[in-house]
Design a protein around this motif. Structure first.
Motif, PDB file in Angstrom:
ATOM      1  N   VAL A 105       0.847  -1.209   0.000  1.00  0.00           N
ATOM      2  CA  VAL A 105       0.000   0.000   0.000  1.00  0.00           C
ATOM      3  C   VAL A 105       0.868   1.240   0.000  1.00  0.00           C
ATOM      4  O   VAL A 105       0.653   2.185  -0.772  1.00  0.00           O
ATOM      5  CB  VAL A 105      -0.943  -0.013   1.224  1.00  0.00           C
ATOM      6  CG1 VAL A 105      -1.666   1.324   1.361  1.00  0.00           C
ATOM      7  CG2 VAL A 105      -1.943  -1.157   1.120  1.00  0.00           C
ATOM      8  N   GLU A 106       1.871   1.247   0.862  1.00  0.00           N
ATOM      9  CA  GLU A 106       2.767   2.401   0.977  1.00  0.00           C
ATOM     10  C   GLU A 106       3.521   2.662  -0.330  1.00  0.00           C
ATOM     11  O   GLU A 106       3.905   3.794  -0.621  1.00  0.00           O
ATOM     12  CB  GLU A 106       3.765   2.171   2.107  1.00  0.00           C
ATOM     13  CG  GLU A 106       3.125   2.153   3.490  1.00  0.00           C
ATOM     14  CD  GLU A 106       4.025   1.565   4.562  1.00  0.00           C
ATOM     15  OE1 GLU A 106       3.604   1.553   5.729  1.00  0.00           O
ATOM     16  OE2 GLU A 106       5.141   1.104   4.228  1.00  0.00           O
ATOM     17  N   ASN A 107       3.702   1.588  -1.120  1.00  0.00           N
ATOM     18  CA  ASN A 107       4.434   1.718  -2.386  1.00  0.00           C
ATOM     19  C   ASN A 107       3.502   1.994  -3.566  1.00  0.00           C
ATOM     20  O   ASN A 107       3.931   2.011  -4.717  1.00  0.00           O
ATOM     21  CB  ASN A 107       5.231   0.424  -2.640  1.00  0.00           C
ATOM     22  CG  ASN A 107       6.312   0.589  -3.678  1.00  0.00           C
ATOM     23  OD1 ASN A 107       6.964   1.630  -3.758  1.00  0.00           O
ATOM     24  ND2 ASN A 107       6.525  -0.441  -4.480  1.00  0.00           N
ATOM     25  N   GLY A 108       2.234   2.194  -3.293  1.00  0.00           N
ATOM     26  CA  GLY A 108       1.290   2.522  -4.362  1.00  0.00           C
ATOM     27  C   GLY A 108       0.867   1.354  -5.215  1.00  0.00           C
ATOM     28  O   GLY A 108       0.247   1.544  -6.265  1.00  0.00           O
ATOM     29  N   GLY A 109       1.163   0.122  -4.759  1.00  0.00           N
ATOM     30  CA  GLY A 109       0.760  -1.075  -5.511  1.00  0.00           C
ATOM     31  C   GLY A 109       0.087  -2.069  -4.606  1.00  0.00           C
ATOM     32  O   GLY A 109       0.589  -3.184  -4.424  1.00  0.00           O
ATOM     33  N   PRO A 110      -1.060  -1.714  -4.000  1.00  0.00           N
ATOM     34  CA  PRO A 110      -1.688  -2.581  -3.003  1.00  0.00           C
ATOM     35  C   PRO A 110      -2.031  -3.954  -3.557  1.00  0.00           C
ATOM     36  O   PRO A 110      -2.607  -4.075  -4.631  1.00  0.00           O
ATOM     37  CB  PRO A 110      -2.954  -1.810  -2.600  1.00  0.00           C
ATOM     38  CG  PRO A 110      -3.219  -0.891  -3.749  1.00  0.00           C
ATOM     39  CD  PRO A 110      -1.881  -0.521  -4.301  1.00  0.00           C
ATOM     40  N   ALA A 111      -1.644  -4.983  -2.803  1.00  0.00           N
ATOM     41  CA  ALA A 111      -1.935  -6.365  -3.198  1.00  0.00           C
ATOM     42  C   ALA A 111      -2.182  -7.189  -1.946  1.00  0.00           C
ATOM     43  O   ALA A 111      -1.482  -7.013  -0.938  1.00  0.00           O
ATOM     44  CB  ALA A 111      -0.769  -6.962  -3.982  1.00  0.00           C
ATOM     45  N   PRO A 112      -3.164  -8.080  -1.972  1.00  0.00           N
ATOM     46  CA  PRO A 112      -3.357  -8.983  -0.830  1.00  0.00           C
ATOM     47  C   PRO A 112      -2.166  -9.924  -0.712  1.00  0.00           C
ATOM     48  O   PRO A 112      -1.558 -10.311  -1.718  1.00  0.00           O
ATOM     49  CB  PRO A 112      -4.632  -9.737  -1.189  1.00  0.00           C
ATOM     50  CG  PRO A 112      -4.735  -9.654  -2.671  1.00  0.00           C
ATOM     51  CD  PRO A 112      -4.117  -8.346  -3.060  1.00  0.00           C
ATOM     52  N   VAL A 113      -1.825 -10.273   0.522  1.00  0.00           N
ATOM     53  CA  VAL A 113      -0.704 -11.171   0.780  1.00  0.00           C
ATOM     54  C   VAL A 113      -1.223 -12.415   1.491  1.00  0.00           C
ATOM     55  O   VAL A 113      -1.908 -12.321   2.515  1.00  0.00           O
ATOM     56  CB  VAL A 113       0.386 -10.490   1.627  1.00  0.00           C
ATOM     57  CG1 VAL A 113       1.518 -11.469   1.937  1.00  0.00           C
ATOM     58  CG2 VAL A 113       0.933  -9.260   0.896  1.00  0.00           C
ATOM     59  N   VAL A 114      -0.889 -13.563   0.945  1.00  0.00           N
ATOM     60  CA  VAL A 114      -1.242 -14.863   1.521  1.00  0.00           C
ATOM     61  C   VAL A 114       0.039 -15.496   2.051  1.00  0.00           C
ATOM     62  O   VAL A 114       1.040 -15.548   1.334  1.00  0.00           O
ATOM     63  CB  VAL A 114      -1.856 -15.781   0.442  1.00  0.00           C
ATOM     64  CG1 VAL A 114      -2.026 -17.200   0.968  1.00  0.00           C
ATOM     65  CG2 VAL A 114      -3.171 -15.221  -0.074  1.00  0.00           C
ATOM     66  N   THR A 115       0.041 -15.946   3.286  1.00  0.00           N
ATOM     67  CA  THR A 115       1.163 -16.743   3.773  1.00  0.00           C
ATOM     68  C   THR A 115       0.776 -18.216   3.707  1.00  0.00           C
ATOM     69  O   THR A 115      -0.387 -18.564   3.913  1.00  0.00           O
ATOM     70  CB  THR A 115       1.532 -16.397   5.231  1.00  0.00           C
ATOM     71  OG1 THR A 115       0.440 -16.727   6.096  1.00  0.00           O
ATOM     72  CG2 THR A 115       1.893 -14.918   5.387  1.00  0.00           C
ATOM     73  N   SER A 116       1.747 -19.063   3.435  1.00  0.00           N
ATOM     74  CA  SER A 116       1.432 -20.492   3.374  1.00  0.00           C
ATOM     75  C   SER A 116       0.984 -21.010   4.735  1.00  0.00           C
ATOM     76  O   SER A 116       0.155 -21.926   4.811  1.00  0.00           O
ATOM     77  CB  SER A 116       2.636 -21.284   2.858  1.00  0.00           C
ATOM     78  OG  SER A 116       3.784 -21.041   3.639  1.00  0.00           O
ATOM     79  N   ALA A 117       1.494 -20.409   5.815  1.00  0.00           N
ATOM     80  CA  ALA A 117       1.073 -20.813   7.162  1.00  0.00           C
ATOM     81  C   ALA A 117      -0.399 -20.498   7.375  1.00  0.00           C
ATOM     82  O   ALA A 117      -1.185 -21.355   7.812  1.00  0.00           O
ATOM     83  CB  ALA A 117       1.934 -20.106   8.209  1.00  0.00           C
ATOM     84  N   GLY A 118      -0.781 -19.262   7.081  1.00  0.00           N
ATOM     85  CA  GLY A 118      -2.180 -18.883   7.218  1.00  0.00           C
ATOM     86  C   GLY A 118      -3.067 -19.663   6.275  1.00  0.00           C
ATOM     87  O   GLY A 118      -4.184 -20.071   6.636  1.00  0.00           O
ATOM     88  N   ALA A 119      -2.578 -19.886   5.055  1.00  0.00           N
ATOM     89  CA  ALA A 119      -3.375 -20.609   4.061  1.00  0.00           C
ATOM     90  C   ALA A 119      -3.657 -22.040   4.500  1.00  0.00           C
ATOM     91  O   ALA A 119      -4.762 -22.557   4.299  1.00  0.00           O
ATOM     92  CB  ALA A 119      -2.659 -20.603   2.711  1.00  0.00           C
ATOM     93  N   LEU A 120      -2.660 -22.696   5.104  1.00  0.00           N
ATOM     94  CA  LEU A 120      -2.883 -24.072   5.555  1.00  0.00           C
ATOM     95  C   LEU A 120      -3.950 -24.113   6.645  1.00  0.00           C
ATOM     96  O   LEU A 120      -4.882 -24.933   6.595  1.00  0.00           O
ATOM     97  CB  LEU A 120      -1.585 -24.691   6.073  1.00  0.00           C
ATOM     98  CG  LEU A 120      -1.722 -26.136   6.576  1.00  0.00           C
ATOM     99  CD1 LEU A 120      -2.202 -27.069   5.469  1.00  0.00           C
ATOM    100  CD2 LEU A 120      -0.412 -26.633   7.167  1.00  0.00           C
ATOM    101  N   VAL A 121      -3.836 -23.216   7.616  1.00  0.00           N
ATOM    102  CA  VAL A 121      -4.834 -23.157   8.687  1.00  0.00           C
ATOM    103  C   VAL A 121      -6.222 -22.866   8.118  1.00  0.00           C
ATOM    104  O   VAL A 121      -7.219 -23.524   8.456  1.00  0.00           O
ATOM    105  CB  VAL A 121      -4.433 -22.085   9.720  1.00  0.00           C
ATOM    106  CG1 VAL A 121      -5.591 -21.794  10.672  1.00  0.00           C
ATOM    107  CG2 VAL A 121      -3.201 -22.526  10.498  1.00  0.00           C
TER     108      VAL A 121
END
Length: 262
Positions: A105-121
């Motif tokens: 967001v701060e860099n002007g290119g907002p993108a959702p971030v998925v972590t493999s840890a969160g994704a597994l849960v």
């Protein structure tokens, strides 16, 4: 008519060779059947041996990776190292995902971030799995960290197998079909699902549908869960042939529901 196209950013340990093969393989299967194009773009964090010290040092480098990738305006990003997140304390995937998203967001290119840890849960919750058995390539103390993390998220780990491979390159060099001989050694009595690879670096995709059929319960992996959550973040159907029950199109995560409500 041109196909819809998405840029997928991957934050990857420097010695990881599987995040850039299995996750793209899953998404490209989706693209071929749904008329969608994906391109894949990586930024790397130094890590050679899977130890708690190297994992912590590597995680500190993830902000730089998110910033670099956002220069190229990603549509979604995935952070590849499950045990790096889980070794940082219970619930850390939420903090990591928020922080790395904020860098974009701060860099002007907002993108959702998925972590493999969160994704597994989140994938296990989507399946409704309350009890699981897992296979991990880690040394036993790191596998214990993973088990504790999953259990802190409300999923009981009934049984686990640790392959005790410290060299991350050796993990990535494994034949995924070797898991066909290991999976039957798990005690899956009362298990709702099996995590065939609790590590994005340990190849497992080719074995998942075979093991799922033989065991008779849903079988997932860190890579499959990561692709599942990426598809959700891109608001695409979670249907990919040959990638197990989670990508059958029958499931959605609470994270997707929360995002829609917000």
């Amino acid at each position: 008519m041109s196909k819809r196209a998405f840029r997928v950013g991957q934050i990857v340990p420097s010695s990881n060779t599987t995040m850039e093969t299995e996750v793209p393989a899953i998404l490209q299967r989706y693209g071929e059947s749904h008329g969608v194009n994906f391109t894949f773009h990586s930024s790397r964090m130094r890590m050679k041996k899977v130890t708690k010290e190297e994992l912590a040092a590597m995680d500190r480098d993830s902000d730089r990776c998110a910033l670099e990738l956002s220069d190229a305006r990603m549509d979604v990003m995935g952070y590849a190292c499950l045990v790096a997140i889980m070794s940082m304390g219970h619930g850390y995937h939420r903090e990591s995902e928020r922080r790395l998203h904020q860098r974009t967001v701060e860099n002007g290119g907002p993108a959702p971030v998925v972590t493999s840890a969160g994704a597994l849960v989140e994938g296990l919750h989507a399946l409704g799995a309350k009890r699981v058995a897992i296979i991990a390539p880690y040394m036993k103390p790191l596998t214990k960290l993973v088990i504790d993390y999953i259990e802190a998220e409300g999923v009981e780990v009934l049984d686990s197998i640790s392959l005790e491979i410290e060299d991350n390159l050796a993990v990535g060099a494994r034949d995924p079909l070797a898991l066909l001989d290991i999976a039957p050694k798990l005690n899956i009595a009362n298990a709702d699902a099996v995590v065939l690879s609790a590590c994005v670096q340990m190849p497992s995709l080719a074995a998942v549908p075979i093991v799922e059929k033989s065991l008779g319960v849903p079988v997932v992996s860190s890579a499959i869960s990561t692709a599942f959550r990426m598809l959700e973040e891109l608001e695409l159907q979670t249907v990919v042939e040959g990638a197990g029950a989670l990508l059958s199109g029958r499931y959605s995560s609470a994270a997707k529901t929360v995002a829609k409500a917000g």
